[in-house]
Scaffold this motif. Structure first.
Motif, mmCIF file in Angstrom:
data_model
loop_
_atom_site.group_PDB
_atom_site.id
_atom_site.type_symbol
_atom_site.label_atom_id
_atom_site.label_comp_id
_atom_site.label_asym_id
_atom_site.label_seq_id
_atom_site.Cartn_x
_atom_site.Cartn_y
_atom_site.Cartn_z
ATOM 1 N N UNK A 192 0.863 -1.171 0.000
ATOM 2 C CA UNK A 192 0.000 0.000 0.000
ATOM 3 C C UNK A 192 0.902 1.223 0.000
ATOM 4 N N UNK A 193 0.902 1.948 -1.100
ATOM 5 C CA UNK A 193 1.691 3.183 -1.177
ATOM 6 C C UNK A 193 0.869 4.277 -0.503
ATOM 7 N N UNK A 194 1.230 4.531 0.763
ATOM 8 C CA UNK A 194 0.399 5.365 1.628
ATOM 9 C C UNK A 194 0.220 6.772 1.058
ATOM 10 N N UNK A 195 1.271 7.323 0.483
ATOM 11 C CA UNK A 195 1.174 8.718 0.008
ATOM 12 C C UNK A 195 0.151 8.873 -1.113
ATOM 13 N N UNK A 196 -0.094 7.793 -1.869
ATOM 14 C CA UNK A 196 -1.081 7.838 -2.954
ATOM 15 C C UNK A 196 -2.346 7.055 -2.622
ATOM 16 N N UNK A 197 -2.336 6.395 -1.447
ATOM 17 C CA UNK A 197 -3.432 5.499 -1.072
ATOM 18 C C UNK A 197 -3.719 4.503 -2.204
ATOM 19 N N UNK A 198 -2.629 3.910 -2.711
ATOM 20 C CA UNK A 198 -2.723 3.023 -3.869
ATOM 21 C C UNK A 198 -2.115 1.669 -3.545
ATOM 22 N N UNK A 199 -2.824 0.604 -3.879
ATOM 23 C CA UNK A 199 -2.311 -0.752 -3.701
ATOM 24 C C UNK A 199 -1.586 -1.180 -4.972
ATOM 25 N N UNK A 200 -0.332 -1.611 -4.805
ATOM 26 C CA UNK A 200 0.472 -1.984 -5.965
ATOM 27 C C UNK A 200 1.181 -3.310 -5.702
ATOM 28 N N UNK A 201 1.633 -3.929 -6.784
ATOM 29 C CA UNK A 201 2.448 -5.154 -6.717
ATOM 30 C C UNK A 201 3.845 -4.814 -7.205
ATOM 31 N N UNK A 202 4.849 -5.221 -6.453
ATOM 32 C CA UNK A 202 6.232 -4.953 -6.826
ATOM 33 C C UNK A 202 7.005 -6.262 -6.927
ATOM 34 N N UNK A 203 7.684 -6.469 -8.042
ATOM 35 C CA UNK A 203 8.540 -7.630 -8.211
ATOM 36 C C UNK A 203 9.924 -7.304 -7.657
ATOM 37 N N UNK A 204 10.434 -8.176 -6.816
ATOM 38 C CA UNK A 204 11.734 -7.948 -6.177
ATOM 39 C C UNK A 204 12.587 -9.198 -6.319
ATOM 40 N N UNK A 205 13.865 -8.999 -6.625
ATOM 41 C CA UNK A 205 14.812 -10.106 -6.732
ATOM 42 C C UNK A 205 15.888 -9.971 -5.672
#
Length: 236
Positions: free
Chosen positions: A222-235
């Motif tokens: 949850x990107x709090x500053x935008x109130x947006x739920x996102x998916x992030x790929x991390x390696x």
């Protein structure tokens, strides 16, 4: 006495892997702690109160699962097996067995509890670590590269109500870390690692034991500053 060398240890889990230069030792069979049910037979083996009582055996039942216990001001050990089999100082590191003699947990007396309550670390927590030590001779935990705090603690500490119940809020991102490369930001709220919900930093660290360098994961944020739920790929 036999000399041993520590291949890996984690004070938070109260666990260590020690190597001794002996071959052809008998080995215990590891069970599946994910299949445990409350009420099952449990047998604890260890050296309670020192060598005077070495190889003591106590029995009881599995009296609780997925317990979280505060061990000091800053640390919580999570996902513990609770048993009424007697576990005293000296039992730490000894096995907790099921009715088939399979190891389902590793006893810990680090937690000072009431009479009739003992705790063990589920054996499945250790399997990935054990496999890598056998394969490579050592174990290296992967890191996200963040500083974080459980969202409830963050809200209480800062006297704010963000109407958020679960997750870890990112308070810092280390330079050059997998988190920075994946563009995780300060004040992002990590809610899931792959499909597993995240409730605390300790729980997040524990999940990381299942991964190796080069593995790729999906973080739900949850990107709090935008109130947006996102998916992030991390390696890693």
């Amino acid at each position: 006495k036999i000399a041993g060398s520590v291949l890996w240890s984690d004070p938070l889990l109260d666990l260590a892997i020690v190597k001794v230069d002996i071959t052809n030792l008998p080995a215990a069979t590891l069970g599946d702690s994910d299949k445990l049910e409350v009420g099952e037979l449990a047998v604890a083996i260890g050296n309670p109160l020192g060598l005077e009582f070495q190889r003591s055996v106590t029995s009881g039942i599995i009296s609780g699962l997925n317990r979280s216990v505060q061990v000091d001001a800053n640390n919580v050990i999570e996902d513990l097996i609770q048993t009424d089999a007697s576990i005293n100082p000296g039992n730490s590191g000894g096995p907790l067995l099921n009715k088939s003699g399979e190891v389902i947990g590793i006893n810990t007396a680090k937690i000072q509890s009431a009479e009739g309550l003992g705790f063990s670390i589920p054996i499945n927590t250790t399997k990935g670590i054990i496999d890598e030590v056998i394969d490579k001779g050592s174990y290296k935990a992967v890191q996200l590269g963040i500083e974080g705090m459980e969202i409830k603690d963050f809200q209480n500490l800062n006297r704010v109500d963000m109407d958020l119940e679960k997750g870890v809020i990112v308070l810092g991102v280390q330079e050059g870390s997998p988190a920075e490369k994946a563009k995780i930001e300060k004040f992002d709220l990590i809610t899931k690692l792959d499909d597993v919900e995240i409730e605390s930093m300790e729980g997040l660290k524990k999940l990381l034991y299942n991964y190796r360098e080069g593995d790729q994961v999906t973080l739900s944020i949850l990107r709090v500053r935008d109130n947006e739920e996102i998916q992030i790929e991390l390696q890693f």
